[in-house]
Design a protein around this motif. Structure first.
Motif, PDB file in Angstrom:
ATOM      1  N   SER A  13      20.962  62.287  35.436  1.00 49.49           N
ATOM      2  CA  SER A  13      21.209  60.856  35.647  1.00 49.49           C
ATOM      3  C   SER A  13      20.523  60.104  34.511  1.00 49.49           C
ATOM      4  O   SER A  13      19.406  60.421  34.128  1.00 49.49           O
ATOM      5  N   GLY A  14      21.212  59.095  33.964  1.00 51.71           N
ATOM      6  CA  GLY A  14      20.639  58.382  32.826  1.00 51.71           C
ATOM      7  C   GLY A  14      20.649  59.200  31.555  1.00 51.71           C
ATOM      8  O   GLY A  14      19.821  58.999  30.658  1.00 51.71           O
ATOM      9  N   ASP A  38      25.831  57.968  33.737  1.00 52.91           N
ATOM     10  CA  ASP A  38      25.110  56.836  33.167  1.00 52.91           C
ATOM     11  C   ASP A  38      25.958  55.571  33.271  1.00 52.91           C
ATOM     12  O   ASP A  38      27.189  55.638  33.314  1.00 52.91           O
ATOM     13  N   GLN A  54      30.855  57.754  33.599  1.00 53.43           N
ATOM     14  CA  GLN A  54      30.361  56.421  33.276  1.00 53.43           C
ATOM     15  C   GLN A  54      30.516  55.523  34.490  1.00 53.43           C
ATOM     16  O   GLN A  54      31.590  55.438  35.082  1.00 53.43           O
ATOM     17  N   ALA A  77      17.579  58.206  35.303  1.00 48.06           N
ATOM     18  CA  ALA A  77      18.138  56.855  35.413  1.00 48.06           C
ATOM     19  C   ALA A  77      17.158  55.905  36.088  1.00 48.06           C
ATOM     20  O   ALA A  77      16.622  56.200  37.165  1.00 48.06           O
TER      21      ALA A  77
END
Length: 642
Positions: A13-14, A38, A54, A77
């Motif tokens: 994540s991120g 992300d 995305q 994230a």
């Protein structure tokens, strides 16, 4: 020593962030299969081997994760403020930090393949009274994993909350997976919002930099070192719980300034003394990390990392100078507020700086109130082409999105001429437009190709019942439905300009929304039932799945040179057989329902406009269905100058 990760499947994540970009690159090199989620659009230099999602991960489903079968989850994230957290951060912190972390682990905790979780926590959890002082410190305070905790802001609170959640899960799931919370110290890196990157960007632009508390001391750790350390943590089986991640060495803010002044000899520095700000003096105690991972040392010093960031930022300046974002025109915008908002949401994901204009023949078009302005267009006729072209150029329009059947032929006919001027139009080939607008031609196309399109005749055939409607234009206007006799059908047709006659078929009416790329291949498709219809438009519509029908519709659409959003209208009879009514080569009035379940029409449009590889952006159909009820909605604007 770093071992290969050939059999690992890692979800990050991120993963398009500062640390995530470096981490993804390392994992791919080590042979891992990587899935990145992300908010940002897919980085252009991201390996094609990486699967990318995305969007807001608060909406990711269990089916998406389980379909990937991850063995490792690395949670990077997060959102944060550059310095002081402002009032607006209250909601952002909850949604992007607290709620997101909980939502992701709610999914991952029940994923059977998972065996390791790495959470990017923060040293902001530690009690600030231990390392923040009223006067400059001579030496830093070494913070260990046993240092008292008292989060100093909302970000620290969110990090601690998720550490507690992971510890809770450890009491139930430790046989399945282990969790490591890496408390990362003062991170910095390429393409970052950190103060070092901001100062470098200012220096390259020959701007003055502002410095507060140069005596402050921080444990600066470069993103590449952080990424490499996280990989080592992922590979080490016996690590569980809290662990610090820094360099184990602190440097003063003045050291950063000195390094920059050596690289930029004319750099102006504005030292701010008259400010109510304490002095930080923190450093990571890395004893536990080095005990668990023998031989690890950061590869970068502050000096070598800053040199690398300077070269990166120089390259970004060159790209900025070359990049010229054109604007977007939504033609025939009228009152199509849901459509426009859908485009605006995709545009913000793609590039917030792009302007979106409403184009319309009516100076009072309501769409102008939700766009960046109104371009008053003449009628889309051949004699007005030069005037329209000049208006597009004046407003730096580089992408046109037609929205009305009556204008499609104009834009399709002039598409190539506009492309020579650097303006792209999201419209199908003239052949496809002609076939879709002419209901007689569309029926003939179905007959020739063997598709279940309802036949149409210029003179009624058979005994009825019949449907009578105009050959061209919107099918709901002046339409006669379920007309029992031949004479009655002819009588109805006499009222129309160019009538056509079709057999009346009773059944469930559905719409099929789809998007096709420049090669006329269907990227994604959604079926939705038209539960309630008014004046030919769905006012209540519900999405559903039928793989057989989806395949049939895909085959039909790909038989025409279509491009962009399209809508099929279909009747499903009592035996479940489809009867296709018509094709609209544009976005439908209720097509936003399909966007809601994953048909990312406008984002795909923008990526294609940007010449990005859409094969790297998968169509992620939601496993939940949506029902959309279309109702009027007020728009309130506030301005003291009214």
């Amino acid at each position: 020593m770093v071992l290969f990760m050939k059999n690992e499947r890692v979800f990050i994540s991120g993963g398009a962030g500062v640390i995530g970009t470096e981490l993804t690159r390392i994992l791919v090199q080590l042979g891992a299969e990587v899935f990145v989620g992300d908010l940002k659009k897919r980085p252009k230099d991201l390996s094609e081997k990486v699967r990318y999602r995305q969007g807001d991960l608060n909406h990711i489903s269990h089916a998406e994760i389980e379909g990937f079968s991850p063995t490792i989850f690395i949670h990077l994230a997060a959102t944060f403020e550059r310095s002081t957290e402002n009032y607006d951060f209250w909601e952002k912190n909850f949604w992007n930090n607290v709620r997101l972390s909980h939502h992701l682990m709610d999914i991952f905790k029940d994923t059977p393949t998972l065996r390791k979780v790495l959470f990017a926590s923060s040293y902001l959890i530690y009690d600030p009274s231990k390392y923040i002082f009223k006067k400059p410190a001579l030496t830093p305070t070494f913070l260990s994993e046993s240092t008292p905790i008292a989060p100093r802001n909302l970000t620290g609170m969110a990090k601690l909350a998720h550490e507690i959640e992971l510890n809770f899960l450890n009491g139930f799931k430790s046989a399945q997976f282990t969790s490591v919370c890496a408390r990362i110290f003062r991170g910095y890196g390429c393409n970052s919002r950190d103060v070092i990157s901001r100062w470098i960007r200012s220096a390259l632009r020959e701007e003055k930099i502002t410095v507060f508390r140069p005596e402050g001391m921080f444990d600066y750790i470069y993103a590449k070192d952080t990424a490499f350390a996280l990989v080592r943590l992922a590979q080490t089986p016996d690590i569980n719980g809290i662990i610090n991640l820094g360099t184990g060495k602190s440097r003063r803010v003045s050291d950063v300034v000195d390094i920059l002044q050596r690289r930029f000899q004319n750099l102006e520095v504005d030292l701010i003394d008259d400010i109510d700000m304490d002095y930080e003096a923190s450093c990571a105690d890395m004893s536990l990390f080095k005990e668990k991972i023998a031989g690890w040392e950061p590869a970068y010093t502050l000096e070598s990392a800053i040199s690398e960031i300077i070269e990166f930022e120089k390259s970004q300046l060159i790209c900025e100078q070359k990049k010229q974002n054109g604007n977007i025109l939504i033609s025939s915008a009228s009152r199509k507020i849901p459509l426009i908002k859908s485009i605006l949401e995709a545009k913000d994901r793609f590039d917030k700086e792009i302007l979106v204009y409403a184009g319309d023949i009516n100076k009072d078009a309501h769409a102008q109130f939700v766009c960046d302005g109104l371009i008053l267009l003449p009628a889309t006729s051949v004699e007005n082409f030069e005037e329209i072209l000049n208006l597009l150029k004046e407003n730096q329009i580089e992408l046109v999105i037609p929205t009305r059947d009556g204008e499609l032929e104009f834009w399709a006919t002039h598409r190539k001429a506009l492309e020579k001027e650097g303006i792209q139009v999201i419209v199908s080939e003239p052949e496809a437009i002609t076939t879709s607008l002419d209901k007689l031609a569309f029926a003939k196309f179905g007959e020739i190709k063997g598709f279940p399109i309802i036949p149409a005749w210029e003179h009624p055939q058979g005994k009825g019942p019949f449907v009578v409607k105009e050959r061209y234009g919107a099918g709901s206007r002046s339409i006669g439905l379920n007309i029992e006799t031949l004479d009655a059908a002819l009588e109805w047709g006499a009222k129309l300009a160019q009538p056509i006659y079709q057999p009346f078929i009773e059944g469930k009416e559905i719409s099929v929304d789809a998007w096709l790329d420049k090669t006329s291949k269907v990227k994604g498709l959604v079926l939705r039932e038209r539960n309630q219809v008014a004046q030919g438009e769905s006012v209540v519509t519900t999405t559903f799945r039928d793989t057989r029908l989806e395949a049939q519709c895909t085959q039909l659409l790909e038989a025409l040179p279509l491009h962009g959003p399209v809508v099929l209208q279909v009747i499903i009879d009592s035996l479940g057989n489809p009867h296709i009514i018509e094709l609209n080569a544009r976005f439908g009035g209720a097509s936003t329902a399909s966007v809601a379940v994953g048909l990312d029409i406008w984002y795909w449009t923008l990526l294609e406009w940007d010449n990005q590889n859409l094969d790297l952006v998968p169509y992620l159909r939601s496993d939940k269905e949506a029902r959309q009820i279309r109702v009027p909605q007020d728009i309130l604007l506030y301005d003291s100058s009214f």
